[in-house]
Design a protein around this motif. Structure first.
Motif: not given
Length: 257
Positions: A179-185, A192-205
């Motif tokens: 998931g791309d969080c860039r542009g959110k506050k 946020l300038e660089v943050t991306r969220r590893a949604v698939g890895d979070c679900i895997a865990s």
């Protein structure tokens, strides 16, 4: 995202080479009251690789000279080392018992080759093409049930300087794995300038908590109510080694004069 979701472990029974993984998933989904639209189906890589016939008998392996050198240096079975080499894009190094490999854009021990949950005298590499398998299973579930789901193929991995393993997604179909969080506050209004969220890895865990690592016999987990957009998202975005903080730093140090 919602503020709650449900997780169901699906007891499929022991998966064997040639089994129809789709049929096994559907047959075991009763406790979750079947498959529903927007469910996320999470499948352990070892079960999928087994069904796809990827089980390798060690007695059938003849180690190469390279494998023999690795085996002596890192105190491991030369036959295992041979399979790891064949499964790796590049071998980076190792510690006793394991080679550190690059494979399909990720850094992992033994190229994902595993002897746990495999019959005695055998080892199981990763599925040949986890993304293609995820797509095939997702389409197969839709054809049989009419339900639109996402499918993740997952593995358990160690992480730098951390003890223990957690889940990581190695194949994805039907959703965005990152998931791309860039542009959110943030909480204080900063963008946020660089943050991306590893949604698939979070679900895997989350799925790994039910799957376990031993004899639980729960190779498939169903997650419901995540609020994730289900669609045509395919694959997992990776980065080049020189863009990775860990790999980039190690290689720069190795290349110093």
């Amino acid at each position: 995202m919602t503020i709650s979701f449900s997780v169901f472990g699906l007891r499929t029974g022991l998966i064997e080479p040639g089994d129809d993984i789709i049929e096994r998933i559907l047959a075991s989904a009763g406790e979750a009251e079947g498959i529903r639209d927007n469910d996320v189906i999470v499948i352990a890589e070892s079960a999928l690789a087994t069904a796809e016939g990827r089980v390798i008998r060690l007695d059938d392996i003849t180690p190469s000279e390279e494998a023999l050198r690795y085996a002596e240096r890192f105190d491991m079975d030369a036959r295992v080392a041979e399979v790891v080499i064949s499964e790796s894009d590049e071998v980076i190094g190792g510690i006793p018992g394991f080679l550190l490999s690059l494979k399909d854009g990720t850094l992992l021990p033994n190229a994902g080759v595993d002897g746990s949950n495999a019959p005695y005298g055998t080892i199981i590499p990763l599925p040949l093409d986890p993304n293609a398998s995820a797509y095939r299973i997702r389409k197969g579930i839709f054809e049989k049930t009419g339900k639109k789901v996402a499918v993740l193929i997952i593995d358990s991995r160690t992480h730098a300087m951390r003890l223990g393993v957690s889940g990581v997604t190695i194949g994805c179909s039907g959703m965005a794995a990152v998931g791309d969080c860039r542009g959110k506050k943030d909480l204080f209004g900063r963008e946020l300038e660089v943050t991306r969220r590893a949604v698939g890895d979070c679900i895997a865990s989350a799925a790994e908590l039910l799957m376990g690592e031993a004899d639980e016999c729960i190779p498939v987990v169903l997650l419901r109510g995540l609020g994730i957009e289900i669609g045509e998202g395919e694959g997992i975005e990776t980065i080049a080694p020189d863009e990775c903080l860990f790999m980039g730093a190690v290689r720069r140090l190795d290349n110093r004069d």
